[in-house]
Design a protein around this motif. Structure first.
Motif, PDB file in Angstrom:
ATOM      1  N   LEU A 118     -22.938 -70.904  71.214  1.00  0.00           N
ATOM      2  CA  LEU A 118     -21.993 -71.454  70.242  1.00  0.00           C
ATOM      3  C   LEU A 118     -20.624 -71.702  70.862  1.00  0.00           C
ATOM      4  CD1 LEU A 118     -22.855 -69.282  67.101  1.00  0.00           C
ATOM      5  CD2 LEU A 118     -23.615 -71.604  67.617  1.00  0.00           C
ATOM      6  N   LEU A 119     -20.361 -71.030  71.973  1.00  0.00           N
ATOM      7  CA  LEU A 119     -19.075 -71.178  72.657  1.00  0.00           C
ATOM      8  C   LEU A 119     -19.127 -72.239  73.749  1.00  0.00           C
ATOM      9  CD1 LEU A 119     -18.231 -67.368  73.022  1.00  0.00           C
ATOM     10  CD2 LEU A 119     -17.543 -68.936  71.190  1.00  0.00           C
ATOM     11  N   THR A 120     -20.278 -72.885  73.900  1.00  0.00           N
ATOM     12  CA  THR A 120     -20.447 -73.912  74.936  1.00  0.00           C
ATOM     13  C   THR A 120     -20.551 -75.291  74.286  1.00  0.00           C
ATOM     14  OG1 THR A 120     -22.871 -73.835  74.950  1.00  0.00           O
ATOM     15  CG2 THR A 120     -21.704 -72.204  76.292  1.00  0.00           C
ATOM     16  N   ASP A 121     -20.751 -76.309  75.119  1.00  0.00           N
ATOM     17  CA  ASP A 121     -20.860 -77.674  74.616  1.00  0.00           C
ATOM     18  C   ASP A 121     -22.221 -77.966  73.990  1.00  0.00           C
ATOM     19  OD1 ASP A 121     -18.288 -78.280  75.433  1.00  0.00           O
ATOM     20  OD2 ASP A 121     -18.930 -78.966  77.421  1.00  0.00           O
ATOM     21  N   THR A 122     -23.229 -77.144  74.315  1.00  0.00           N
ATOM     22  CA  THR A 122     -24.574 -77.373  73.792  1.00  0.00           C
ATOM     23  C   THR A 122     -25.078 -76.114  73.090  1.00  0.00           C
ATOM     24  OG1 THR A 122     -25.092 -78.922  75.584  1.00  0.00           O
ATOM     25  CG2 THR A 122     -26.952 -78.006  74.353  1.00  0.00           C
ATOM     26  N   VAL A 123     -25.328 -76.227  71.799  1.00  0.00           N
ATOM     27  CA  VAL A 123     -25.869 -75.104  71.027  1.00  0.00           C
ATOM     28  C   VAL A 123     -27.369 -75.016  71.276  1.00  0.00           C
ATOM     29  CG1 VAL A 123     -26.259 -74.183  68.714  1.00  0.00           C
ATOM     30  CG2 VAL A 123     -24.097 -75.319  69.254  1.00  0.00           C
ATOM     31  N   ILE A 124     -27.846 -73.833  71.612  1.00  0.00           N
ATOM     32  CA  ILE A 124     -29.265 -73.621  71.873  1.00  0.00           C
ATOM     33  C   ILE A 124     -29.901 -72.950  70.655  1.00  0.00           C
ATOM     34  CG2 ILE A 124     -30.981 -72.491  73.330  1.00  0.00           C
ATOM     35  CD1 ILE A 124     -28.972 -72.630  75.621  1.00  0.00           C
ATOM     36  N   VAL A 125     -30.796 -73.662  69.996  1.00  0.00           N
ATOM     37  CA  VAL A 125     -31.549 -73.119  68.873  1.00  0.00           C
ATOM     38  C   VAL A 125     -32.905 -72.691  69.400  1.00  0.00           C
ATOM     39  CG1 VAL A 125     -32.507 -73.579  66.590  1.00  0.00           C
ATOM     40  CG2 VAL A 125     -30.343 -74.649  67.271  1.00  0.00           C
ATOM     41  N   GLU A 126     -33.145 -71.383  69.398  1.00  0.00           N
ATOM     42  CA  GLU A 126     -34.394 -70.870  69.959  1.00  0.00           C
ATOM     43  C   GLU A 126     -35.599 -71.268  69.114  1.00  0.00           C
ATOM     44  OE1 GLU A 126     -34.655 -69.412  72.762  1.00  0.00           O
ATOM     45  OE2 GLU A 126     -32.599 -68.826  73.257  1.00  0.00           O
ATOM     46  N   GLU A 127     -35.450 -71.168  67.779  1.00  0.00           N
ATOM     47  CA  GLU A 127     -36.595 -71.465  66.910  1.00  0.00           C
ATOM     48  C   GLU A 127     -36.122 -71.809  65.502  1.00  0.00           C
ATOM     49  OE1 GLU A 127     -40.911 -69.539  65.562  1.00  0.00           O
ATOM     50  OE2 GLU A 127     -39.375 -68.270  66.480  1.00  0.00           O
ATOM     51  N   VAL A 128     -36.822 -72.759  64.892  1.00  0.00           N
ATOM     52  CA  VAL A 128     -36.657 -73.068  63.476  1.00  0.00           C
ATOM     53  C   VAL A 128     -38.030 -72.938  62.828  1.00  0.00           C
ATOM     54  CG1 VAL A 128     -36.022 -74.793  61.755  1.00  0.00           C
ATOM     55  CG2 VAL A 128     -34.750 -74.664  63.911  1.00  0.00           C
ATOM     56  N   LEU A 129     -38.153 -72.041  61.855  1.00  0.00           N
ATOM     57  CA  LEU A 129     -39.421 -71.824  61.154  1.00  0.00           C
ATOM     58  C   LEU A 129     -39.256 -72.236  59.697  1.00  0.00           C
ATOM     59  CD1 LEU A 129     -42.314 -70.726  60.968  1.00  0.00           C
ATOM     60  CD2 LEU A 129     -41.336 -68.445  60.560  1.00  0.00           C
ATOM     61  N   ILE A 130     -40.013 -73.237  59.275  1.00  0.00           N
ATOM     62  CA  ILE A 130     -39.977 -73.744  57.901  1.00  0.00           C
ATOM     63  C   ILE A 130     -41.270 -73.310  57.210  1.00  0.00           C
ATOM     64  CG2 ILE A 130     -39.790 -75.800  56.457  1.00  0.00           C
ATOM     65  CD1 ILE A 130     -38.475 -77.214  58.840  1.00  0.00           C
ATOM     66  N   VAL A 131     -41.141 -72.504  56.156  1.00  0.00           N
ATOM     67  CA  VAL A 131     -42.306 -71.884  55.513  1.00  0.00           C
ATOM     68  C   VAL A 131     -42.523 -72.475  54.119  1.00  0.00           C
ATOM     69  CG1 VAL A 131     -43.363 -69.725  54.795  1.00  0.00           C
ATOM     70  CG2 VAL A 131     -41.831 -69.763  56.775  1.00  0.00           C
ATOM     71  N   LYS A 132     -43.739 -72.949  53.869  1.00  0.00           N
ATOM     72  CA  LYS A 132     -44.191 -73.431  52.565  1.00  0.00           C
ATOM     73  C   LYS A 132     -43.296 -74.513  51.942  1.00  0.00           C
ATOM     74  CE  LYS A 132     -46.714 -69.232  51.329  1.00  0.00           C
ATOM     75  NZ  LYS A 132     -46.871 -68.139  50.341  1.00  0.00           N
TER      76      LYS A 132
END
Length: 255
Positions: free
Chosen positions: A96-110
Motif C-alpha cells: 500500500l506504500l508503493t506504486d503497485t498494490v499487491i492483492v494476494e487473493e479475492v474470494l467471491i462466495v455465492k
C-alpha cells in the motif's frame, strides 16, 4: 517499578485504541471508495452494507465485504444486476506504500447474477459497455480523457491481483423482465490469475475491467448455451402473456 508497569499498561491501551481507530477509519474509507469508484467504472449505482478490515501480523491485511449490490441500468425491471453477499480480500499491507498494490487473493462466495434480456439487449451487456467506455478498455484511452483529473488519479493507482476465485454462483435468467419469472442456472466456479502487471502499469480500473470481462464471458456462455435460450424464453414469454391477459380481463370486467 509500579510507575513503569502503569506506563506499559497505558501504552498498551493507547496502542489498542489506535488500532481500533485505524480499523474503523479503514472500514469507512473502503466502503466510501467502493460506493464512489464503483459507479464510475460500472456506470450504475453500487452499494455496500458493511466492510470489516483486519490488520494482521506480518504483511497481510484482510477485508471482508458484506452485501455488495450492483444495481441495474435504467429501463430494466429486475431488482439488481449482481448481488454479492460475501467477498474476502487479502492484500499485502506493505504494498500500500508503493506504486503497485499487491492483492494476494479475492474470494467471491455465492454471488447471484441476474441476466435480464430485452429487445434492446441485456442489463449485463449494458454494464459491460459502460465498463469499456469508462475504463478505456474498448478502444484507445480516449474515453478517460474527458474525466476530471482527480477522478483519473483514483484510477491511476497500479494493482496486481494474483488470484480471483468465484464460487457457487447462481445466474437468474429473465427473458421478459421482472423478478417473478426467472430461470436459475449454476455458473461453474471460476479462478482467474495474475490480473495486472506485477511491475506496475495496470491501473485499478483496468484490472477491474479485465476481471469483469472474464466473468461476463463465462456468464454469457452459460446463458447462451445451445438448447437453453429458446425453450426457456418461449416458456417465460408464454407465462408473461398469460399473466398480462388475466390482468387485462380483470381491469375490463372489474373482477
Amino acid at each position: 517499578m509500579k510507575v513503569f508497569v502503569r506506563f506499559l499498561v497505558l501504552v498498551g491501551v493507547i496502542g489498542l485504541l489506535a488500532l481500533v481507530f485505524v480499523s474503523l477509519s479503514l472500514n469507512a474509507l473502503v466502503k466510501g471508495g467502493i460506493e464512489t469508484v464503483g459507479p464510475r467504472i460500472l456506470g450504475v449505482p453500487v452499494t455496500l452494507e458493511d466492510v470489516n478490515v483486519t490488520l494482521l501480523s506480518g504483511t497481510s491485511m484482510h477485508a471482508g465485504l458484506t452485501g455488495l449490490t450492483v444495481n441495474n441500468p435504467e429501463g430494466y425491471e429486475t431488482s439488481s444486476a449482481v448481488s454479492l453477499p460475501e467477498i474476502r480480500i487479502k492484500v499485502d499491507w506493505n504494498s500500500l506504500l508503493t506504486d503497485t498494490v499487491i492483492v494476494e487473493e479475492v474470494l467471491i462466495v455465492k454471488p447471484a447474477v441476474t441476466f435480464e434480456w430485452s429487445l434492446r439487449g441485456s442489463n449485463l451487456a449494458t454494464i459491460h459497455e459502460n465498463v469499456k467506455r469508462n475504463t478505456g478498455s474498448g478502444s484507445d484511452d480516449d474515453q478517460e480523457k474527458d474525466a476530471e483529473p482527480e477522478e483519473r488519479q483514483e484510477f491511476d493507482k497500479s494493482v496486481h491481483v494474483k488470484k480471483v476465485t468465484v464460487k457457487d454462483a447462481i445466474i437468474n435468467v429473465s427473458f421478459v423482465g421482472g423478478q417473478s419469472e426467472v430461470t436459475q442456472l449454476p455458473l461453474p466456479d471460476l479462478e482467474l490469475r495474475d490480473i495486472g502487471n506485477p511491475s506496475g502499469g495496470t491501473t485499478f480500473s483496468q484490472a477491474s475491467a479485465l476481471i469483469f470481462e472474464q466473468i461476463y464471458d463465462a456468464i454469457d456462455k452459460a446463458v447462451m448455451k445451445p438448447g437453453l435460450l429458446l425453450p426457456q424464453g418461449i416458456k417465460q414469454l408464454g407465462k408473461s402473456i398469460g399473466r398480462m391477459g388475466k390482468e387485462l380481463l380483470k381491469g375490463l370486467f372489474g373482477e
